[in-house]
Scaffold this motif. Structure first.
Motif, PDB file in Angstrom:
ATOM      1  N   ASP A  52       2.497   3.226  22.022  1.00 52.50           N
ATOM      2  CA  ASP A  52       1.209   3.135  22.491  1.00 52.50           C
ATOM      3  C   ASP A  52       1.186   1.924  23.411  1.00 52.50           C
ATOM      4  O   ASP A  52       2.244   1.358  23.852  1.00 52.50           O
TER       5      ASP A  52
ATOM      6  N   HIS B 206       1.258  -0.263  13.230  1.00 51.98           N
ATOM      7  CA  HIS B 206       0.106  -0.029  14.149  1.00 51.98           C
ATOM      8  C   HIS B 206      -0.876   1.093  13.777  1.00 51.98           C
ATOM      9  O   HIS B 206      -2.275   1.058  13.974  1.00 51.98           O
ATOM     10  N   TYR B 207      -0.054   2.294  13.621  1.00 51.98           N
ATOM     11  CA  TYR B 207      -0.992   3.585  13.319  1.00 51.98           C
ATOM     12  C   TYR B 207      -1.250   3.750  11.853  1.00 51.98           C
ATOM     13  O   TYR B 207      -2.401   4.316  11.516  1.00 51.98           O
ATOM     14  N   PHE B 208      -0.341   3.467  10.851  1.00 53.23           N
ATOM     15  CA  PHE B 208      -0.517   3.830   9.431  1.00 53.23           C
ATOM     16  C   PHE B 208      -0.564   2.677   8.665  1.00 53.23           C
ATOM     17  O   PHE B 208      -0.889   2.792   7.463  1.00 53.23           O
TER      18      PHE B 208
ATOM     19  N   GLN C  71       3.802  11.599   9.131  1.00 52.62           N
ATOM     20  CA  GLN C  71       3.702  10.419   9.797  1.00 52.62           C
ATOM     21  C   GLN C  71       4.775  10.346  11.004  1.00 52.62           C
ATOM     22  O   GLN C  71       4.561   9.955  12.176  1.00 52.62           O
TER      23      GLN C  71
ATOM     24  N   ARG D  52       4.336  12.866  13.626  1.00 53.85           N
ATOM     25  CA  ARG D  52       3.074  12.447  14.434  1.00 53.85           C
ATOM     26  C   ARG D  52       3.508  11.379  15.625  1.00 53.85           C
ATOM     27  O   ARG D  52       3.277  11.495  16.588  1.00 53.85           O
TER      28      ARG D  52
ATOM     29  N   SER E  39      -2.528   9.888  20.337  1.00 56.03           N
ATOM     30  CA  SER E  39      -2.555   8.978  19.163  1.00 56.03           C
ATOM     31  C   SER E  39      -2.065   9.683  17.914  1.00 56.03           C
ATOM     32  O   SER E  39      -2.087  10.823  17.686  1.00 56.03           O
ATOM     33  N   ALA E  40      -1.212   8.985  17.299  1.00 55.94           N
ATOM     34  CA  ALA E  40      -0.618   9.303  16.188  1.00 55.94           C
ATOM     35  C   ALA E  40      -1.547   9.325  14.820  1.00 55.94           C
ATOM     36  O   ALA E  40      -1.512  10.109  13.968  1.00 55.94           O
ATOM     37  N   SER E  41      -2.616   8.265  14.932  1.00 49.44           N
ATOM     38  CA  SER E  41      -3.619   8.024  13.789  1.00 49.44           C
ATOM     39  C   SER E  41      -4.883   9.016  14.220  1.00 49.44           C
ATOM     40  O   SER E  41      -5.444   9.357  13.160  1.00 49.44           O
ATOM     41  N   GLN E  42      -5.016   9.252  15.478  1.00 47.91           N
ATOM     42  CA  GLN E  42      -6.269  10.256  15.718  1.00 47.91           C
ATOM     43  C   GLN E  42      -5.785  11.261  16.516  1.00 47.91           C
ATOM     44  O   GLN E  42      -6.295  11.283  17.629  1.00 47.91           O
TER      45      GLN E  42
END
Length: 237
Positions: free
Chosen positions: A164, A176-178, A189, A192, A204-207
């Motif tokens: 990111d 950062h993401y999870f 995860q 992603r 984005s991995a979280s969204q």
């Protein structure tokens, strides 16, 4: 009386010839220095931050980066990265000739870069498309492949990849993401995180977008496949 021999007129080297010689000398010197560094980094972690990380730190004010040994990274993360970026990682010597031929047949210019090449670029070189960079990358990749184990290459790759804006390495990315450590990443995860490469600033991995979800699902299947058929054996204990 015998005539005195006349001196040959001195030949002045043209600026273009001088520039060519200087460029060649710079490339050779750079390759030798970086080659020596790559031999050393087969045993010692490359110093961080890298050149590109420093550029981003100056631009953004700060970055998130923590070196995470591969033993502290969930094994599925390495498999996911290989499935996403370089499925034949264990079977080539730095260049995937089959992938290169396929790209050329399609008339493309990108898409055949291996994890080894990306690692060389991220650790030792600069970003951007230029012939000097590609020449150094081509010269250094076989050196890294010879000096480092495949496990070492994937370890360094996962630690210097950008996930990111200002987020470098899987350790920082997992947080950062999870909100988890890299060792605790689940299959989904990890897939992603691999799915947002090589364009993490627009994914984005979280969204995840629908495209990222579909790509992550494909990567999960690919990671399981390369584990079953032995294509993960070169970087797993």
């Amino acid at each position: 009386m015998p005539r005195k021999p006349t001196k040959e007129p001195s030949r002045k080297r043209s600026p273009l010839a001088w520039l060519r010689r200087w460029s060649l000398w710079t490339l050779i010197t750079g390759a030798l220095v970086m080659g020596a560094a790559s031999l050393w980094h087969g045993f010692v972690a490359p110093p961080g931050p890298t050149f590109y990380m420093k550029q981003e730190a100056r631009r953004l004010g700060q970055i998130a980066y923590v070196w995470t040994p591969i033993d502290d990274i969930a094994p599925v993360m390495a498999r996911a990265a290989v499935a996403a970026e370089d499925a034949n990682f264990c079977n080539h010597w730095g260049f995937d000739m089959r992938a290169i031929r396929e790209v050329l047949e399609r008339g493309g210019a990108r898409g055949a870069s291996t994890i080894s090449q990306q690692t060389v670029k991220n650790v030792y070189l600069w970003h951007g498309r230029s012939w000097p960079r590609k020449a150094l990358e081509a010269a250094m990749t076989p050196v890294v492949e010879t000096a480092w184990s495949k496990r070492r290459i994937i370890e360094v790759y996962l630690n210097v990849a950008e996930f990111d804006e200002g987020i470098f390495g899987v350790g920082a990315a997992a947080r950062h993401y999870f909100g988890v450590n890299a060792a605790d990443l689940t299959d989904r995860q990890a897939a992603r995180l691999a799915a947002i490469l090589p364009d993490p600033k627009n994914r984005s991995a979280s969204q995840p977008s629908d495209w990222v979800r579909k790509r992550a699902a494909s990567i999960m299947d690919g990671a399981a496949t390369i584990r079953r058929d032995g294509r993960a054996a070169c970087f797993e204990d």
